[in-house]
Design a protein around this motif. Sequence first.
Motif, mmCIF file in Angstrom:
data_model
loop_
_atom_site.group_PDB
_atom_site.id
_atom_site.type_symbol
_atom_site.label_atom_id
_atom_site.label_comp_id
_atom_site.label_asym_id
_atom_site.label_seq_id
_atom_site.Cartn_x
_atom_site.Cartn_y
_atom_site.Cartn_z
ATOM 1 N N PRO A 1 -4.080 2.320 -2.588
ATOM 2 C CA PRO A 1 -4.746 2.439 -1.279
ATOM 3 C C PRO A 1 -5.105 1.096 -0.752
ATOM 4 C CG PRO A 1 -5.439 4.358 -2.778
ATOM 5 C CD PRO A 1 -4.788 3.434 -3.616
ATOM 6 N N ALA A 2 -5.442 0.163 -1.864
ATOM 7 C CA ALA A 2 -5.911 -1.232 -1.175
ATOM 8 C C ALA A 2 -4.823 -2.046 -1.128
ATOM 9 C CB ALA A 2 -7.041 -1.805 -2.377
ATOM 10 N N LEU A 3 -3.927 -2.027 -2.241
ATOM 11 C CA LEU A 3 -2.722 -3.261 -2.412
ATOM 12 C C LEU A 3 -1.388 -2.811 -2.060
ATOM 13 C CD1 LEU A 3 -4.005 -4.775 -5.813
ATOM 14 C CD2 LEU A 3 -4.684 -5.443 -3.664
ATOM 15 N N ALA B 1 -0.236 -3.278 -6.317
ATOM 16 C CA ALA B 1 -0.774 -2.555 -7.445
ATOM 17 C C ALA B 1 0.151 -3.176 -8.732
ATOM 18 C CB ALA B 1 -0.750 -1.195 -7.432
ATOM 19 N N ALA B 2 1.395 -3.193 -8.613
ATOM 20 C CA ALA B 2 2.186 -3.285 -9.776
ATOM 21 C C ALA B 2 1.943 -4.950 -10.225
ATOM 22 C CB ALA B 2 3.663 -2.885 -9.475
ATOM 23 N N ASP C 1 -9.688 -1.050 -12.493
ATOM 24 C CA ASP C 1 -8.976 0.317 -12.103
ATOM 25 C C ASP C 1 -8.650 0.799 -10.619
ATOM 26 O OD1 ASP C 1 -8.321 1.124 -14.600
ATOM 27 O OD2 ASP C 1 -10.200 1.761 -15.051
ATOM 28 N N ARG C 2 -10.055 0.684 -9.873
ATOM 29 C CA ARG C 2 -10.280 1.169 -8.452
ATOM 30 C C ARG C 2 -10.383 0.076 -7.486
ATOM 31 N NH1 ARG C 2 -15.610 3.704 -10.668
ATOM 32 N NH2 ARG C 2 -15.643 1.429 -10.865
ATOM 33 N N PRO C 3 -10.227 0.302 -6.255
ATOM 34 C CA PRO C 3 -9.920 -0.867 -5.397
ATOM 35 C C PRO C 3 -11.417 -1.430 -5.123
ATOM 36 C CG PRO C 3 -8.758 1.290 -4.296
ATOM 37 C CD PRO C 3 -9.474 1.639 -5.538
ATOM 38 N N ALA D 1 6.570 -0.632 -9.070
ATOM 39 C CA ALA D 1 5.831 -0.258 -8.072
ATOM 40 C C ALA D 1 5.846 1.175 -7.959
ATOM 41 C CB ALA D 1 6.528 -0.890 -6.745
ATOM 42 N N GLY D 2 4.448 1.871 -7.659
ATOM 43 C CA GLY D 2 4.229 3.225 -7.210
ATOM 44 C C GLY D 2 4.194 3.843 -8.870
#
Length: 195
Positions: A25-27, A32-33, A182-184, A16-17
């Motif tokens: 920003p979205a998840l 994200a991880a 790749d992006r939100p 994570a991170g």
Amino acid sequence: MSTGPELVLFARYPVAGQCKTRLIPALGPEGAAAVHRHLAERTVGVLRQAGCPVTIAYTGASEAAFRDWLGPDFAYAQQAEGDLTARLLPFAARAPVVFFGADTPDLAPAHVAAAVEALANHRVAIGPAEDGGYYLIAMRDPLPELLTDMPWSTAEVLPETLRRLEAMAIAPALLATLADCDRPEDLARWPDLAA
């Protein structure tokens, strides 16, 4: 017995991170991880079906951690330190090779097979990504010129690669175009990933 080019998957351990940071920003970091973990596992499953030798080019954890995560039935090689060029070049020297990232949700065995088959008649095969990069590049022989001083992570990667190939008088095989996650805003296409 596996035959054909070496399929090299570049994978980061899903901490994570530290992965899929543009999705944070979205998840959030954990979400994200989790998306990265899912996509990497899915990509490994696709490559496993190809009948070619598969190498996991790993970073972010030990080889043992990756074997526990993705399975013992692959070759593992640690990525070099440095930018993407520095990490790709040692594997390019082992051509024939097909490079993959773990961020193309729609990658299917047919796309991998098309890349492998294309190398029979082309020195280079490229799977274009909608964002101006590529989701795979296959090389029958080492071509460091295609990986050096490249504007990675921009919409210029594919156009610049094609310019260089033209200058080298190499006609690449262009495969089906796919989208990366790749992006939100990319998540809307694959709502199950964000679930």
